[in-house]
Structure formats: C-alpha cells, structure tokens
Design an enzyme around this catalytic site. Structure first.
Site, PDB file in Angstrom:
ATOM      1  N   ARG A 179      49.025  -2.021  18.443  1.00 61.85           N
ATOM      2  CA  ARG A 179      48.539  -3.327  17.937  1.00 61.85           C
ATOM      3  C   ARG A 179      47.940  -4.147  19.071  1.00 61.85           C
ATOM      4  O   ARG A 179      48.182  -5.357  19.195  1.00 61.85           O
ATOM      5  CB  ARG A 179      49.666  -4.128  17.277  1.00 61.85           C
ATOM      6  CG  ARG A 179      50.378  -3.425  16.165  1.00 61.85           C
ATOM      7  CD  ARG A 179      49.550  -3.306  14.885  1.00 61.85           C
ATOM      8  NE  ARG A 179      50.370  -2.777  13.828  1.00 61.85           N
ATOM      9  CZ  ARG A 179      50.502  -1.483  13.550  1.00 61.85           C
ATOM     10  NH1 ARG A 179      49.842  -0.581  14.269  1.00 61.85           N
ATOM     11  NH2 ARG A 179      51.255  -1.084  12.555  1.00 61.85           N
ATOM     12  N   SER A 252      52.523  -7.930   8.449  1.00 57.59           N
ATOM     13  CA  SER A 252      53.684  -7.945   9.356  1.00 57.59           C
ATOM     14  C   SER A 252      53.528  -9.111  10.330  1.00 57.59           C
ATOM     15  O   SER A 252      52.488  -9.234  10.976  1.00 57.59           O
ATOM     16  CB  SER A 252      53.756  -6.656  10.155  1.00 57.59           C
ATOM     17  OG  SER A 252      53.830  -5.563   9.282  1.00 57.59           O
ATOM     18  N   GLU A 348      52.564 -11.018  15.758  1.00 60.49           N
ATOM     19  CA  GLU A 348      51.354 -10.212  15.624  1.00 60.49           C
ATOM     20  C   GLU A 348      50.106 -11.049  15.293  1.00 60.49           C
ATOM     21  O   GLU A 348      49.056 -10.849  15.916  1.00 60.49           O
ATOM     22  CB  GLU A 348      51.570  -9.135  14.556  1.00 60.49           C
ATOM     23  CG  GLU A 348      50.431  -8.154  14.496  1.00 60.49           C
ATOM     24  CD  GLU A 348      50.674  -7.020  13.520  1.00 60.49           C
ATOM     25  OE1 GLU A 348      51.599  -6.216  13.760  1.00 60.49           O
ATOM     26  OE2 GLU A 348      49.935  -6.929  12.524  1.00 60.49           O
TER      27      GLU A 348
HETATM   28  P1  FAD Z   1      40.839 -12.222  11.248  1.00 59.29           P
HETATM   29  O1  FAD Z   1      42.199 -12.561  10.758  1.00 59.29           O
HETATM   30  O2  FAD Z   1      39.702 -12.976  10.701  1.00 59.29           O
HETATM   31  O3  FAD Z   1      40.822 -12.304  12.839  1.00 59.29           O
HETATM   32  C1  FAD Z   1      41.859 -11.733  13.592  1.00 59.29           C
HETATM   33  C2  FAD Z   1      41.532 -11.922  15.082  1.00 59.29           C
HETATM   34  O4  FAD Z   1      40.376 -11.178  15.404  1.00 59.29           O
HETATM   35  C3  FAD Z   1      41.198 -13.368  15.440  1.00 59.29           C
HETATM   36  O5  FAD Z   1      41.655 -13.587  16.754  1.00 59.29           O
HETATM   37  C4  FAD Z   1      39.677 -13.430  15.390  1.00 59.29           C
HETATM   38  O6  FAD Z   1      39.164 -14.407  16.279  1.00 59.29           O
HETATM   39  C5  FAD Z   1      39.321 -12.034  15.865  1.00 59.29           C
HETATM   40  N1  FAD Z   1      38.094 -11.479  15.277  1.00 59.29           N
HETATM   41  C6  FAD Z   1      37.802 -11.291  13.982  1.00 59.29           C
HETATM   42  N2  FAD Z   1      36.615 -10.675  13.853  1.00 59.29           N
HETATM   43  C7  FAD Z   1      36.141 -10.481  15.100  1.00 59.29           C
HETATM   44  C8  FAD Z   1      34.965  -9.879  15.627  1.00 59.29           C
HETATM   45  N3  FAD Z   1      34.013  -9.347  14.853  1.00 59.29           N
HETATM   46  N4  FAD Z   1      34.819  -9.859  16.983  1.00 59.29           N
HETATM   47  C9  FAD Z   1      35.758 -10.377  17.791  1.00 59.29           C
HETATM   48  N5  FAD Z   1      36.884 -10.959  17.352  1.00 59.29           N
HETATM   49  C10 FAD Z   1      37.078 -10.994  16.014  1.00 59.29           C
HETATM   50  N6  FAD Z   1      47.268  -4.798  10.193  1.00 59.29           N
HETATM   51  C11 FAD Z   1      47.516  -3.525  10.614  1.00 59.29           C
HETATM   52  O7  FAD Z   1      47.263  -3.201  11.775  1.00 59.29           O
HETATM   53  N7  FAD Z   1      48.072  -2.613   9.783  1.00 59.29           N
HETATM   54  C12 FAD Z   1      48.376  -2.892   8.490  1.00 59.29           C
HETATM   55  O8  FAD Z   1      48.864  -2.034   7.777  1.00 59.29           O
HETATM   56  C13 FAD Z   1      48.140  -4.221   8.019  1.00 59.29           C
HETATM   57  N8  FAD Z   1      48.495  -4.579   6.775  1.00 59.29           N
HETATM   58  C14 FAD Z   1      48.284  -5.853   6.358  1.00 59.29           C
HETATM   59  C15 FAD Z   1      48.669  -6.206   5.038  1.00 59.29           C
HETATM   60  C16 FAD Z   1      48.486  -7.492   4.584  1.00 59.29           C
HETATM   61  C17 FAD Z   1      48.905  -7.854   3.182  1.00 59.29           C
HETATM   62  C18 FAD Z   1      47.872  -8.463   5.423  1.00 59.29           C
HETATM   63  C19 FAD Z   1      47.613  -9.863   4.912  1.00 59.29           C
HETATM   64  C20 FAD Z   1      47.504  -8.143   6.719  1.00 59.29           C
HETATM   65  C21 FAD Z   1      47.701  -6.824   7.201  1.00 59.29           C
HETATM   66  N9  FAD Z   1      47.346  -6.448   8.502  1.00 59.29           N
HETATM   67  C22 FAD Z   1      47.563  -5.160   8.927  1.00 59.29           C
HETATM   68  C23 FAD Z   1      46.774  -7.422   9.438  1.00 59.29           C
HETATM   69  C24 FAD Z   1      45.229  -7.611   9.288  1.00 59.29           C
HETATM   70  O9  FAD Z   1      44.801  -7.264   8.008  1.00 59.29           O
HETATM   71  C25 FAD Z   1      44.439  -6.791  10.298  1.00 59.29           C
HETATM   72  O10 FAD Z   1      44.801  -7.130  11.612  1.00 59.29           O
HETATM   73  C26 FAD Z   1      42.919  -6.968  10.142  1.00 59.29           C
HETATM   74  O11 FAD Z   1      42.232  -6.076  11.004  1.00 59.29           O
HETATM   75  C27 FAD Z   1      42.443  -8.398  10.451  1.00 59.29           C
HETATM   76  O12 FAD Z   1      41.080  -8.471  10.053  1.00 59.29           O
HETATM   77  P2  FAD Z   1      40.377  -9.850   9.719  1.00 59.29           P
HETATM   78  O13 FAD Z   1      38.922  -9.564   9.535  1.00 59.29           O
HETATM   79  O14 FAD Z   1      41.047 -10.514   8.584  1.00 59.29           O
HETATM   80  O15 FAD Z   1      40.608 -10.652  11.062  1.00 59.29           O
HETATM   81  P1  NAP Z   2      58.230   1.405   6.677  1.00 59.18           P
HETATM   82  O1  NAP Z   2      57.595   2.634   6.118  1.00 59.18           O
HETATM   83  O2  NAP Z   2      59.271   0.688   5.884  1.00 59.18           O
HETATM   84  O3  NAP Z   2      58.793   1.707   8.137  1.00 59.18           O
HETATM   85  C1  NAP Z   2      59.435   0.672   8.876  1.00 59.18           C
HETATM   86  C2  NAP Z   2      58.998   0.786  10.310  1.00 59.18           C
HETATM   87  O4  NAP Z   2      59.410   2.021  10.823  1.00 59.18           O
HETATM   88  C3  NAP Z   2      57.514   0.720  10.401  1.00 59.18           C
HETATM   89  O5  NAP Z   2      57.214  -0.470  11.052  1.00 59.18           O
HETATM   90  C4  NAP Z   2      57.074   1.954  11.162  1.00 59.18           C
HETATM   91  O6  NAP Z   2      56.433   1.681  12.416  1.00 59.18           O
HETATM   92  C5  NAP Z   2      58.365   2.678  11.498  1.00 59.18           C
HETATM   93  N1  NAP Z   2      58.278   4.076  11.014  1.00 59.18           N
HETATM   94  C6  NAP Z   2      58.519   4.546   9.767  1.00 59.18           C
HETATM   95  N2  NAP Z   2      58.389   5.874   9.732  1.00 59.18           N
HETATM   96  C7  NAP Z   2      58.052   6.267  10.974  1.00 59.18           C
HETATM   97  C8  NAP Z   2      57.765   7.519  11.557  1.00 59.18           C
HETATM   98  N3  NAP Z   2      57.822   8.666  10.848  1.00 59.18           N
HETATM   99  N4  NAP Z   2      57.438   7.551  12.861  1.00 59.18           N
HETATM  100  C9  NAP Z   2      57.359   6.420  13.578  1.00 59.18           C
HETATM  101  N5  NAP Z   2      57.619   5.186  13.077  1.00 59.18           N
HETATM  102  C10 NAP Z   2      57.968   5.119  11.797  1.00 59.18           C
HETATM  103  O7  NAP Z   2      57.068   0.353   7.040  1.00 59.18           O
HETATM  104  P2  NAP Z   2      56.280  -0.659   6.117  1.00 59.18           P
HETATM  105  O8  NAP Z   2      56.597  -2.012   6.575  1.00 59.18           O
HETATM  106  O9  NAP Z   2      56.401  -0.301   4.663  1.00 59.18           O
HETATM  107  O10 NAP Z   2      54.781  -0.350   6.559  1.00 59.18           O
HETATM  108  C11 NAP Z   2      54.220   0.926   6.347  1.00 59.18           C
HETATM  109  C12 NAP Z   2      53.106   1.128   7.355  1.00 59.18           C
HETATM  110  O11 NAP Z   2      52.083   0.151   7.158  1.00 59.18           O
HETATM  111  C13 NAP Z   2      53.580   0.974   8.803  1.00 59.18           C
HETATM  112  O12 NAP Z   2      52.880   1.877   9.608  1.00 59.18           O
HETATM  113  C14 NAP Z   2      53.205  -0.457   9.137  1.00 59.18           C
HETATM  114  O13 NAP Z   2      52.924  -0.652  10.506  1.00 59.18           O
HETATM  115  C15 NAP Z   2      51.947  -0.656   8.298  1.00 59.18           C
HETATM  116  N6  NAP Z   2      51.824  -2.081   7.912  1.00 59.18           N
HETATM  117  C16 NAP Z   2      51.372  -2.947   8.858  1.00 59.18           C
HETATM  118  C17 NAP Z   2      51.226  -4.283   8.544  1.00 59.18           C
HETATM  119  C18 NAP Z   2      50.677  -5.245   9.569  1.00 59.18           C
HETATM  120  O14 NAP Z   2      50.349  -6.377   9.206  1.00 59.18           O
HETATM  121  N7  NAP Z   2      50.550  -4.859  10.805  1.00 59.18           N
HETATM  122  C19 NAP Z   2      51.559  -4.751   7.278  1.00 59.18           C
HETATM  123  C20 NAP Z   2      52.052  -3.833   6.360  1.00 59.18           C
HETATM  124  C21 NAP Z   2      52.170  -2.497   6.678  1.00 59.18           C
HETATM  125  P3  NAP Z   2      54.877   1.325  12.584  1.00 59.18           P
HETATM  126  O15 NAP Z   2      54.723  -0.077  12.081  1.00 59.18           O
HETATM  127  O16 NAP Z   2      54.683   1.434  14.064  1.00 59.18           O
HETATM  128  O17 NAP Z   2      54.084   2.308  11.815  1.00 59.18           O
END
Ligand code: FAD
Ligand code: NAP
Length: 352
Positions: A179, A252, A348
């Site tokens: 991340r 998250s 995050e």
């Molecule tokens: P924004 O929220 O608009 O911006 C995020 C940051 O990036 C800000 O600092 C902004 O200034 C910067 N930014 C945006 N666009 C640009 C650009 N073109 N150039 C430079 N800087 C820029 N994230 C995960 O990693 N894994 C997931 O599974 C995941 N699941 C999610 C589920 C839900 C329900 C939600 C609400 C969020 C989730 N996220 C997840 C987080 C998020 O969706 C991601 O980080 C996504 O990439 C953010 O994109 P955005 O366009 O909305 O960025």
């Molecule tokens: P989950 O499946 O309930 O698992 C809980 C945590 O355990 C996760 O954060 C995941 O880490 C870790 N995990 C599970 N299985 C694993 C494996 N086999 N090896 C290594 N790590 C493992 O998680 P969840 O919350 O439902 O999310 C599912 C996936 O979507 C995850 O990868 C999560 O990161 C992603 N997600 C991200 C966001 C976001 O906003 N960043 C939001 C929703 C979901 P990791 O997170 O490192 O994968």
C-alpha cells in the site's frame, strides 16, 4: 525515468472552474466540506492550465480521482480541487500471449478491469470492484486477494509539478511497497497521467486467499477462468463491504501492521488465536481487522462516526459525521491497539 520535455503551452482552453463547491459527491466517505474551486480536467493540457490557474490565483491545487481514499477534515478554502477525468484505453504492443495496455488516469478502475477481461486478458481480476480511478491505483499500489498492481505493472507517465516536466517511470522507479509507492511518499509532487499494464491471454489465476477458492468451489467451478475469479470476488466484496453509495466509507482504514517474531510471540502468549501471515523477509503481517475486533470496536458508534458492524477495518459515516470526528475515532482506535497489543496502526486514506 525518461523525460518527455516541457509540457507544450497548447491553446488556451476554457476550463469550467466552479467556485465554492461541496466535495460531498466527490469523496466516498460522503463528508461535507467545501473547496474554494473545483474543476474536472480531461487531458494533459487542461491539467497544466488548471495548475497554472491555481498558481496565478494564489491557490494550492489538490488532484483527486474518485475520492475513495480520502479523509477530508476541513474546508479546502485556499484550494483548487482538480478532478482527473481523462479517458482512453489503448493497446500499445502485443507479443505472443502478452499485451501491453495503457489507460488514462481518469478511467474508472472497475469498468477498466471488466474491459480487460472482456478482451480476454488476465492479470487484474483479483482487483475487481475496487473503487476509484486508474491514475490513483499506483499511489498505494492497490492490492486485494493476493495481487497488487505492481504484479502486472509495466510503467506510467506522470507530470512533475515542481518542474512541469512529463516523465515515464518504470516499476523499479515507482518503489512500490505494501500500500505504498514513491508517489505516496512525495505527496502532491506527481500527477499520474496514464498507466501501463502487461496482461496475458494465458496467465494462471491466483486463488491463494481462502474465501475466493471457497466461493468458486461452492459454485462448482473446478477450473476457474479470470472472469470466474472476478465474479467470485465481486460477490464476496458485495457481501462483506459497505457500498459507499449507501454507507460512506473509504475501504480499509488502517494498513495491516508488519511486526517482528518477538512482537508476534508477545501477542500470541495472551491471544493464541491471533491472525498472522509470515512474510518473505521473516516478519509477520497481522490482520488489523482482527486486532480491532478483539479490542471490542466492531460496530462501535460515536454520533455518526463508526466502525462497520461486519468489517472492523472499515470506518463508516452513518450520515453527517465530519472528517474530524472520523479522524478522532481513528486516533482512539490507534491508541487503544497500541496500548493493548504494542502495535502501531497506520492510517491508509490520505488526510486533507
Ligand atoms: P482518490 O481517493 O481520489 O485519491 C487518493 C490519493 O491519490 C490522494 O492523495 C490523491 O491526491 C491522489 N491521486 C488521485 N489521483 C491521482 C493522480 N492521477 N495522480 C496523482 N495523485 C493522484 N484499496 C486497495 O488497495 N484495495 C482494495 O481492495 C480497496 N477496496 C476498497 C473498497 C472500498 C469500498 C473503498 C471505498 C475503497 C477501497 N480501496 C481499496 C481504497 C481506494 O479505492 C483505492 O486506494 C483507490 O485506488 C483510490 O482511487 P481514487 O481515484 O478514488 O483516489
Ligand atoms: P480477509 O480475507 O478477511 O483477510 C483479513 C486479512 O488477512 C487481510 O487484510 C489480508 O491481508 C490477510 N490475508 C488473508 N488471507 C491471506 C493470505 N492467504 N495470505 C496473506 N494474507 C492474507 O480480508 P478482507 O478485509 O475481506 O479483504 C479481502 C481483500 O481485499 C484483502 O486483500 C484486502 O486487503 C482487500 N481490501 C482492501 C481494502 C482497502 O481499502 N485497502 C478494502 C477492502 C478489501 P491483505 O490486506 O494484505 O491482503
């Protein structure tokens, strides 16, 4: 890093810059704050002109995509918010099974993933249903279900706001981490314009995460295609995660902490069922959601700021929570987890 030279001034375009705009529709937490000015930009020239306009008018510029990783804690009264709205997906090269694809920063992420699957290309299926835009995806090296964009990343083009030069970045130059990336560590410096991916017509699917394997088995699918994996992940996510259209959230809220074996042992001595995943470097990734749930925060609510009732890692806005209230709740959770487990939880979303 290949420099493309200075950005051409281009013809002056008429930007639709609007004053005193609510950002509620532009952040998935649904937080009501105002921006002094807001503009959507559709190409490099409009972006450059918007940034120049901000400088001329003594404003800071904040570039956003879909607003799904933002926590807005106050009015942005001296800011031009620039929303990336560039569109376009193109094939740059094909060699054997490999396809080099480029997408503009403003492309919405999930429809882009679906488009790659419709073209018969594998690689992004585990990242299905993540909100936001293509341009923001490298910012935190988005990841889900065992895949991160760095795994299929081929390069990107970004504007350096310090020099107004456009440069290409290789994967190594992006310094992707969990991340994390160079762009996250240098906030505001780079605007990502377009991103390139190497996708494959024949790559194996990644089924490391138990729930994905289980969902496919429940459906009787023994040899899943990338499209099957995408559909399974979409169905799991729709069940587990709140839809921002119904309940404001930014996914998250905390990163999973990575700790040493001795920290893990100390936690395990009191909590034998602690969830931990060994990492390649000998450290252990703890599930932040497990720590928060064990500390009793699941479903907790303070006014309209809360912790989701099914997923403790997700903070939610039940209606009219302010960014400050959500931030204060997050800080209380961080303090509690540190005192109970000796572990620091890092936020995050990007705080403004
Ligand atoms: P924004 O929220 O608009 O911006 C995020 C940051 O990036 C800000 O600092 C902004 O200034 C910067 N930014 C945006 N666009 C640009 C650009 N073109 N150039 C430079 N800087 C820029 N994230 C995960 O990693 N894994 C997931 O599974 C995941 N699941 C999610 C589920 C839900 C329900 C939600 C609400 C969020 C989730 N996220 C997840 C987080 C998020 O969706 C991601 O980080 C996504 O990439 C953010 O994109 P955005 O366009 O909305 O960025
Ligand atoms: P989950 O499946 O309930 O698992 C809980 C945590 O355990 C996760 O954060 C995941 O880490 C870790 N995990 C599970 N299985 C694993 C494996 N086999 N090896 C290594 N790590 C493992 O998680 P969840 O919350 O439902 O999310 C599912 C996936 O979507 C995850 O990868 C999560 O990161 C992603 N997600 C991200 C966001 C976001 O906003 N960043 C939001 C929703 C979901 P990791 O997170 O490192 O994968």
């Amino acid at each position: 890093m290949a420099a493309h030279g200075n950005v051409p001034a281009g013809e002056l375009v008429n930007l639709d810059i609007r004053a005193n705009q609510s950002l509620k529709p532009y952040n998935t937490f649904g937080i009501e704050v105002k921006a002094a000015f807001l503009v959507a930009v559709h190409d490099d020239i409009e972006l450059i002109q918007a940034l120049a306009w901000a400088t001329t008018n003594g404003l800071r510029a904040l570039v956003i995509g879909g607003g799904s990783n933002l926590l807005l804690t106050a009015d942005l009264s001296d800011v031009l918010v620039v929303r990336m709205a560039s569109r376009g997906v193109r094939v740059l090269a094909e060699a054997g099974d490999q396809v080099l694809l480029e997408a503009e920063a403003g492309e919405p992420w999930h429809p882009f993933v679906l488009q790659t699957l419709e073209r018969g290309l594998a690689g992004l299926e585990n990242l299905s249903l993540i909100p936001g835009t293509v341009g923001a995806a490298p910012m935190q090296n988005i990841g889900a279900y065992g895949v991160e964009i760095k795994d299929v990343f081929a390069g990107l083009t970004a504007l350096d706001r310090d020099t107004l030069q456009i440069r290409d970045f290789s994967a190594a130059e992006c310094a992707f981490g969990y991340r994390d990336s160079l762009f996250k560590r240098q906030p505001g410096r780079w605007v990502i314009l377009r991103v390139r991916f190497t996708l494959s017509r024949s790559a194996p699917v990644h089924l490391d995460y138990g729930p994905v394997r289980q969902r496919l088995a429940e459906q009787g699918i023994q040899h899943p295609t990338p499209t099957d994996v995408s559909a399974a992940i979409c169905s799991i996510r729709r069940e587990k995660l709140p839809d921002p259209a119904e309940l404001g959230n930014a996914g998250s809220f905390f990163k999973n902490p990575v700790v040493t074996a001795s920290v893990l042992d100390a936690i395990r001595s009191e909590h034998p069922d602690v969830v931990a995943y060994p990492q390649a470097d000998g450290l252990y990734k703890l599930a932040a959601g497990w720590l928060i749930e064990r500390a009793g925060w699941k479903g907790h609510r303070e006014g309209d700021a809360g912790v989701h009732r099914l997923q403790s890692l997700v903070l939610v806005n039940h209606g009219n929570a302010s960014g400050k209230q959500l931030h204060a709740l997050a800080q209380r959770i961080q303090d509690d987890i540190q005192s109970r487990f000796g572990v620091v939880l890092e936020m995050e979303p990007n705080l403004y």
